[in-house]
Design an enzyme around this catalytic site. Structure first.
Site, PDB file in Angstrom:
ATOM      1  N   ASN A  62      45.150  42.695  39.721  1.00 34.92           N
ATOM      2  CA  ASN A  62      45.073  42.917  41.163  1.00 34.92           C
ATOM      3  C   ASN A  62      44.377  41.736  41.825  1.00 34.92           C
ATOM      4  OD1 ASN A  62      46.068  45.751  41.240  1.00 34.92           O
ATOM      5  ND2 ASN A  62      44.302  46.031  39.928  1.00 34.92           N
ATOM      6  N   THR A  63      45.031  41.156  42.783  1.00 31.30           N
ATOM      7  CA  THR A  63      44.428  40.045  43.521  1.00 31.30           C
ATOM      8  C   THR A  63      43.805  40.526  44.821  1.00 31.30           C
ATOM      9  OG1 THR A  63      46.567  39.577  44.552  1.00 31.30           O
ATOM     10  CG2 THR A  63      46.036  38.392  42.524  1.00 31.30           C
ATOM     11  N   ARG A  64      43.643  41.820  44.926  1.00 36.65           N
ATOM     12  CA  ARG A  64      43.001  42.424  46.095  1.00 36.65           C
ATOM     13  C   ARG A  64      41.920  43.368  45.573  1.00 36.65           C
ATOM     14  NH1 ARG A  64      46.991  45.087  44.193  1.00 36.65           N
ATOM     15  NH2 ARG A  64      47.200  47.317  44.357  1.00 36.65           N
ATOM     16  N   LEU A  65      41.041  43.771  46.457  1.00 33.19           N
ATOM     17  CA  LEU A  65      40.004  44.711  46.048  1.00 33.19           C
ATOM     18  C   LEU A  65      40.601  46.080  45.768  1.00 33.19           C
ATOM     19  CD1 LEU A  65      37.001  43.979  48.410  1.00 33.19           C
ATOM     20  CD2 LEU A  65      37.186  43.539  45.977  1.00 33.19           C
ATOM     21  N   GLN A  66      40.099  46.706  44.759  1.00 34.03           N
ATOM     22  CA  GLN A  66      40.493  48.062  44.421  1.00 34.03           C
ATOM     23  C   GLN A  66      39.396  49.014  44.891  1.00 34.03           C
ATOM     24  OE1 GLN A  66      43.699  47.163  43.726  1.00 34.03           O
ATOM     25  NE2 GLN A  66      43.653  48.877  42.353  1.00 34.03           N
TER      26      GLN A  66
END
Length: 87
Positions: A45-49
């Site tokens: 994931n290149t975004r916050l989870q």
């Protein structure tokens, strides 16, 4: 600790394989069997989870701040070797 180290190496290889620079997460499925523990790559994931506060708590890194700095063109400021796990 050894299995966690191996998983970390896989995560770093995944990020390097796509020349990813920044903060992100790599997720695995984990299974304990009679033959020992195994893990399977799930996703990067290149975004916050939603779980990012857990990552921040055990690594003592502020992922939101890191992502803002990288998006602004600043260096991340640390390497994978600088990231410890406490917990």
């Amino acid at each position: 600790p050894e299995l966690r180290r191996q998983m970390g190496e896989v995560a770093v290889r995944a990020a390097r394989a796509v020349d990813y620079k920044g903060a992100g997460t790599v997720e695995f499925l984990f299974e304990e069997t009679e033959d020992g523990a195994r893990y399977y790559f799930l996703e990067m994931n290149t975004r916050l989870q939603v779980e990012h506060p857990v990552t921040e708590a055990i690594t003592e890194r502020d992922l939101v701040w890191d992502m803002i700095r990288v998006a602004a063109g600043e260096p991340l400021g640390y390497t994978q070797d600088d990231v410890g796990i406490r917990g």
